[in-house]
Structures are given as structure tokens and as C-alpha cells.
Design a protein around this motif. Structure first.
Motif, PDB file in Angstrom:
ATOM      1  N   SER A  62       0.824  -1.209   0.000  1.00  0.00           N
ATOM      2  CA  SER A  62       0.000   0.000   0.000  1.00  0.00           C
ATOM      3  C   SER A  62       0.858   1.260   0.000  1.00  0.00           C
ATOM      4  O   SER A  62       0.492   2.270  -0.612  1.00  0.00           O
ATOM      5  CB  SER A  62      -0.967   0.004   1.181  1.00  0.00           C
ATOM      6  OG  SER A  62      -0.267  -0.095   2.395  1.00  0.00           O
ATOM      7  N   MET A  63       2.021   1.218   0.665  1.00  0.00           N
ATOM      8  CA  MET A  63       2.921   2.368   0.651  1.00  0.00           C
ATOM      9  C   MET A  63       3.444   2.617  -0.756  1.00  0.00           C
ATOM     10  O   MET A  63       3.491   3.755  -1.219  1.00  0.00           O
ATOM     11  CB  MET A  63       4.093   2.153   1.617  1.00  0.00           C
ATOM     12  CG  MET A  63       3.702   2.304   3.077  1.00  0.00           C
ATOM     13  SD  MET A  63       5.054   1.919   4.213  1.00  0.00           S
ATOM     14  CE  MET A  63       6.080   3.382   4.045  1.00  0.00           C
ATOM     15  N   ARG A  64       3.822   1.553  -1.442  1.00  0.00           N
ATOM     16  CA  ARG A  64       4.338   1.675  -2.815  1.00  0.00           C
ATOM     17  C   ARG A  64       3.287   2.307  -3.720  1.00  0.00           C
ATOM     18  O   ARG A  64       3.592   3.219  -4.488  1.00  0.00           O
ATOM     19  CB  ARG A  64       4.754   0.307  -3.357  1.00  0.00           C
ATOM     20  CG  ARG A  64       5.348   0.361  -4.751  1.00  0.00           C
ATOM     21  CD  ARG A  64       5.674  -1.014  -5.301  1.00  0.00           C
ATOM     22  NE  ARG A  64       6.457  -1.811  -4.394  1.00  0.00           N
ATOM     23  CZ  ARG A  64       7.791  -1.920  -4.426  1.00  0.00           C
ATOM     24  NH1 ARG A  64       8.467  -1.274  -5.349  1.00  0.00           N
ATOM     25  NH2 ARG A  64       8.427  -2.675  -3.560  1.00  0.00           N
ATOM     26  N   ILE A  65       2.052   1.859  -3.624  1.00  0.00           N
ATOM     27  CA  ILE A  65       0.975   2.402  -4.454  1.00  0.00           C
ATOM     28  C   ILE A  65       0.754   3.879  -4.142  1.00  0.00           C
ATOM     29  O   ILE A  65       0.689   4.716  -5.043  1.00  0.00           O
ATOM     30  CB  ILE A  65      -0.329   1.594  -4.259  1.00  0.00           C
ATOM     31  CG1 ILE A  65      -0.163   0.184  -4.835  1.00  0.00           C
ATOM     32  CG2 ILE A  65      -1.518   2.315  -4.897  1.00  0.00           C
ATOM     33  CD1 ILE A  65      -1.264  -0.782  -4.439  1.00  0.00           C
ATOM     34  N   GLY A  66       0.662   4.214  -2.857  1.00  0.00           N
ATOM     35  CA  GLY A  66       0.434   5.605  -2.468  1.00  0.00           C
ATOM     36  C   GLY A  66       1.548   6.532  -2.910  1.00  0.00           C
ATOM     37  O   GLY A  66       1.297   7.643  -3.393  1.00  0.00           O
ATOM     38  N   LEU A  67       2.791   6.083  -2.760  1.00  0.00           N
ATOM     39  CA  LEU A  67       3.924   6.904  -3.173  1.00  0.00           C
ATOM     40  C   LEU A  67       3.965   7.051  -4.689  1.00  0.00           C
ATOM     41  O   LEU A  67       4.249   8.134  -5.209  1.00  0.00           O
ATOM     42  CB  LEU A  67       5.230   6.326  -2.640  1.00  0.00           C
ATOM     43  CG  LEU A  67       5.391   6.384  -1.113  1.00  0.00           C
ATOM     44  CD1 LEU A  67       6.649   5.657  -0.678  1.00  0.00           C
ATOM     45  CD2 LEU A  67       5.379   7.804  -0.592  1.00  0.00           C
ATOM     46  N   ASN A  68       3.668   5.974  -5.423  1.00  0.00           N
ATOM     47  CA  ASN A  68       3.657   6.039  -6.890  1.00  0.00           C
ATOM     48  C   ASN A  68       2.612   7.034  -7.389  1.00  0.00           C
ATOM     49  O   ASN A  68       2.878   7.806  -8.314  1.00  0.00           O
ATOM     50  CB  ASN A  68       3.398   4.669  -7.510  1.00  0.00           C
ATOM     51  CG  ASN A  68       4.619   3.781  -7.458  1.00  0.00           C
ATOM     52  OD1 ASN A  68       5.737   4.240  -7.306  1.00  0.00           O
ATOM     53  ND2 ASN A  68       4.395   2.483  -7.572  1.00  0.00           N
ATOM     54  N   VAL A  69       1.429   7.020  -6.786  1.00  0.00           N
ATOM     55  CA  VAL A  69       0.371   7.947  -7.173  1.00  0.00           C
ATOM     56  C   VAL A  69       0.821   9.392  -6.972  1.00  0.00           C
ATOM     57  O   VAL A  69       0.499  10.277  -7.765  1.00  0.00           O
ATOM     58  CB  VAL A  69      -0.927   7.655  -6.383  1.00  0.00           C
ATOM     59  CG1 VAL A  69      -1.942   8.770  -6.531  1.00  0.00           C
ATOM     60  CG2 VAL A  69      -1.526   6.324  -6.826  1.00  0.00           C
ATOM     61  N   ALA A  70       1.617   9.630  -5.933  1.00  0.00           N
ATOM     62  CA  ALA A  70       2.109  10.986  -5.634  1.00  0.00           C
ATOM     63  C   ALA A  70       3.342  11.350  -6.453  1.00  0.00           C
ATOM     64  O   ALA A  70       3.873  12.449  -6.312  1.00  0.00           O
ATOM     65  CB  ALA A  70       2.417  11.094  -4.148  1.00  0.00           C
ATOM     66  N   GLY A  71       3.827  10.421  -7.274  1.00  0.00           N
ATOM     67  CA  GLY A  71       5.004  10.697  -8.092  1.00  0.00           C
ATOM     68  C   GLY A  71       6.326  10.463  -7.387  1.00  0.00           C
ATOM     69  O   GLY A  71       7.386  10.819  -7.906  1.00  0.00           O
ATOM     70  N   VAL A  72       6.274   9.843  -6.212  1.00  0.00           N
ATOM     71  CA  VAL A  72       7.500   9.542  -5.468  1.00  0.00           C
ATOM     72  C   VAL A  72       8.090   8.248  -6.023  1.00  0.00           C
ATOM     73  O   VAL A  72       7.394   7.229  -6.101  1.00  0.00           O
ATOM     74  CB  VAL A  72       7.202   9.393  -3.951  1.00  0.00           C
ATOM     75  CG1 VAL A  72       8.454   9.010  -3.180  1.00  0.00           C
ATOM     76  CG2 VAL A  72       6.599  10.681  -3.394  1.00  0.00           C
ATOM     77  N   PRO A  73       9.361   8.258  -6.417  1.00  0.00           N
ATOM     78  CA  PRO A  73       9.977   7.055  -6.996  1.00  0.00           C
ATOM     79  C   PRO A  73      10.013   5.881  -6.007  1.00  0.00           C
ATOM     80  O   PRO A  73      10.103   6.077  -4.795  1.00  0.00           O
ATOM     81  CB  PRO A  73      11.404   7.499  -7.332  1.00  0.00           C
ATOM     82  CG  PRO A  73      11.397   8.975  -7.291  1.00  0.00           C
ATOM     83  CD  PRO A  73      10.288   9.384  -6.379  1.00  0.00           C
ATOM     84  N   ASN A  74       9.960   4.664  -6.555  1.00  0.00           N
ATOM     85  CA  ASN A  74      10.053   3.460  -5.722  1.00  0.00           C
ATOM     86  C   ASN A  74      11.353   3.407  -4.931  1.00  0.00           C
ATOM     87  O   ASN A  74      11.409   2.783  -3.874  1.00  0.00           O
ATOM     88  CB  ASN A  74       9.921   2.196  -6.582  1.00  0.00           C
ATOM     89  CG  ASN A  74       8.506   1.951  -7.027  1.00  0.00           C
ATOM     90  OD1 ASN A  74       7.556   2.361  -6.377  1.00  0.00           O
ATOM     91  ND2 ASN A  74       8.362   1.287  -8.153  1.00  0.00           N
ATOM     92  N   THR A  75      12.394   4.064  -5.420  1.00  0.00           N
ATOM     93  CA  THR A  75      13.681   4.054  -4.714  1.00  0.00           C
ATOM     94  C   THR A  75      13.586   4.756  -3.360  1.00  0.00           C
ATOM     95  O   THR A  75      14.471   4.590  -2.521  1.00  0.00           O
ATOM     96  CB  THR A  75      14.777   4.730  -5.559  1.00  0.00           C
ATOM     97  OG1 THR A  75      14.330   6.030  -5.945  1.00  0.00           O
ATOM     98  CG2 THR A  75      15.098   3.904  -6.797  1.00  0.00           C
ATOM     99  N   ALA A  76      12.513   5.485  -3.107  1.00  0.00           N
ATOM    100  CA  ALA A  76      12.331   6.157  -1.817  1.00  0.00           C
ATOM    101  C   ALA A  76      11.931   5.184  -0.716  1.00  0.00           C
ATOM    102  O   ALA A  76      12.085   5.496   0.466  1.00  0.00           O
ATOM    103  CB  ALA A  76      11.282   7.259  -1.938  1.00  0.00           C
TER     104      ALA A  76
END
Length: 167
Positions: free
Chosen positions: A43-57
């Protein structure tokens, strides 16, 4: 209804006051504190991706949050993912990351010093630096949200008084 709505010290902000990236990071932090790395990862990965935050974060974010799992760390007040209010501790976490991004790692370390023992503090500041760099690379800049910068409206009898205002 969120069971943490009236607990602890509130900040002057609500989730709707945050930028998209701040909301994604805050929601991820809340999920991590409820479910741990394994339970919150998807769920964190999905939320961050939607916000444009790279998976590397994710890796430095997990490293940062993992410092709170060490013995002797005092847990910040983290509300449930559905809560619309932001605790003073959650605001301090977001502000510490914004401080790192603006080149003020000393302020970030001071904010985290209230929770972490020295070794964990070093690990947390390193992880924050890495996370800040990833956000910078993605052109995501978190605003400083220090309570000390708020001025009470003329009709208000007091100025917002939070522990982080003294920092």
C-alpha cells in the motif's frame, strides 16, 4: 471513526492541508506504524507512486522508520491512516524531512533527537538525507511547516504552542 482524533498534541494542520507528496508520505508512515514493513509495503508503494514519489524512496523510508523499532526509542505519536488531523509529532516528522531538503540537517537531527538514542539518530539522519535526495531528484520539495511560523488570528487568545515551535 478514528480512535486517535483527540489524543496527544494536535498540530494546526489537517491532512487536506498537505501537498500530495506529504499526504502520501504521512499515510505511508501511518501504515508502517500500524503494520510494519511487510504489512505496509504494497500500500505504501501504491500511495507513493500515485504521488510521483519514486520506488527508490521506499528503502530509505523503511530505514528511517526502522530506527523507531530499536530498543530505547520513544515512539512518536502516529495516528491511524484514516485520521484527518495531524499530530504534532507527525508534523515534526514531515518538517524534519523538509529541513533536510532545504539543507538544514541540524534542525532535522534536533527534531529526531527527542525520540531516538544517538546511534539510531545517526542512522535516521542518514536515511533522511538519502530520502531527501531522492525527492529532490524527482522534483518533489516538501514545504516547511513549523508551528512557530504561525500567527494566531486577531480573534484568537493564544498563539499555537507546540514543542517543535521551540526548535
Amino acid at each position: 471513526m478514528c480512535g486517535t482524533v483527540e489524543e496527544g498534541r494536535p498540530s494546526p494542520w489537517t491532512v487536506s492541508d498537505l501537498t500530495t507528496a506529504e499526504r502520501a508520505l504521512l499515510t505511508g508512515v501511518r501504515q508502517w506504524f500500524r503494520a510494519g514493513t511487510a504489512g505496509a509495503m504494497a500500500s505504501m508503494r501504491i500511495g507513493l507512486n500515485v504521488a510521483g514519489v519514486p520506488n527508490t524512496a521506499l528503502l530509505p523510508l523503511f530505514a528511517l522508520l526502522g530506527t523507531f523499532a530499536v530498543a530505547g526509542a520513544r515512539q512518536p505519536e502516529i495516528r491511524c491512516p484514516a485520521c484527518s488531523r495531524i499530530s504534532a509529532d507527525e508534523a515534526a516528522l514531515l518538517d524534519s524531512l523538509a529541513a533536510v531538503q532545504s539543507g538544514d540537517a541540524e534542525v532535522a537531527a534536533q527534531l529526531f533527537d527527542r525520540w531516538l538514542p544517538p546511534v539510531a539518530l545517526c542512522m535516521a539522519t542518514d536515511a533522511m538525507g538519502e530520502l531527501g535526495g531522492i525527492l529532490d531528484g524527482a522534483r518533489i520539495f516538501l514545504p516547511r511547516r513549523r508551528a512557530a511560523r504561525l500567527i494566531a488570528p486577531a480573534s484568537s487568545a493564544t498563539v499555537v504552542d507546540l514543542a517543535m515551535a521551540a526548535e
